[in-house]
Design an enzyme around this catalytic site. Structure first.
Site, short mmCIF file in Angstrom:
data_model
loop_
_atom_site.label_atom_id
_atom_site.label_comp_id
_atom_site.label_asym_id
_atom_site.label_seq_id
_atom_site.Cartn_x
_atom_site.Cartn_y
_atom_site.Cartn_z
N LYS A 55 -56.73 -29.99 -98.20
CA LYS A 55 -55.88 -29.92 -98.65
C LYS A 55 -55.47 -31.06 -99.42
CE LYS A 55 -52.92 -26.34 -100.32
NZ LYS A 55 -53.46 -25.43 -100.35
N ASP A 95 -53.83 -26.01 -106.94
CA ASP A 95 -52.54 -25.78 -106.44
C ASP A 95 -51.06 -25.90 -107.02
OD1 ASP A 95 -51.90 -24.88 -103.42
OD2 ASP A 95 -50.41 -27.01 -103.55
#
Length: 179
Positions: A55, A95
């Protein structure tokens, strides 16, 4: 010139290259990105996707930046991370507050720096640049299908209520599926 804190956490790649989104948000911090990378490992494993968990993020409010500044920020993130990412190492995705256009800039910057024009380093690009059809609703649709399977398994009635937390890309789409 302005600088921003940026992150990429590579949690586990036992099942394949790291995989996970990049968020542009003013509350991004290392602890959040670590936790999200962990959850990406689990999400990939649960549905048997041969990817690990990663991430990334940049602590920024993109709504206060011009389009050109967002492009420069996106390309700068790639320049900072180029040695750590790649189609066989780590494949970032969009995202919170990162769009197909941002993913296109990132893939373009990666290609300029490495000579790899495959586009395989980044997912979530526009359709015309190697993106996947249905990508913008995929997370929401997955949530909807999961709820439908759960509803059947635990015998929920047809008349049940659903609460959607947030109204970003996933939230607004899942709300429309439940409507």
């Amino acid at each position: 010139m302005k600088s921003y804190d940026g992150y990429r956490v590579q949690y586990n790649n036992a099942r394949g290259p790291y995989k996970g989104g990049i968020r542009f948000h003013e509350q991004v911090d290392l602890e959040e990105v670590k936790a999200l990378a962990f959850w990406m490992v689990l999400k990939a494993a649960v549905v048997n996707i041969p990817m690990g968990g990663g991430k990334g993020g940049v602590k920024v409010n993109p709504k206060k930046l011009s389009n050109k500044e967002i492009e420069l920020l996106s390309r700068g993130w790639i320049r900072a991370m180029v040695e750590y990412i790649g189609p066989d190492k780590d494949v970032p995705a969009p995202d919170v507050n990162t769009t197909p256009q941002i993913m296109e800039w990132m893939a373009d910057e990666y290609a300029k720096l490495t000579g790899d024009n495959s586009g395989a380093v980044i997912t979530g690009k526009p359709l015309g640049k190697g993106g996947s059809e249905g990508r913008e609703v995929a997370t929401a649709l997955g949530g909807f299908y999961t709820f439908e399977a759960l509803k059947e398994r635990v015998n929920l009635s047809e008349k049940c209520s659903v609460v959607v937390q947030g109204f970003g890309n996933a939230g607004q789409h899942v709300a429309s599926f439940f409507n």
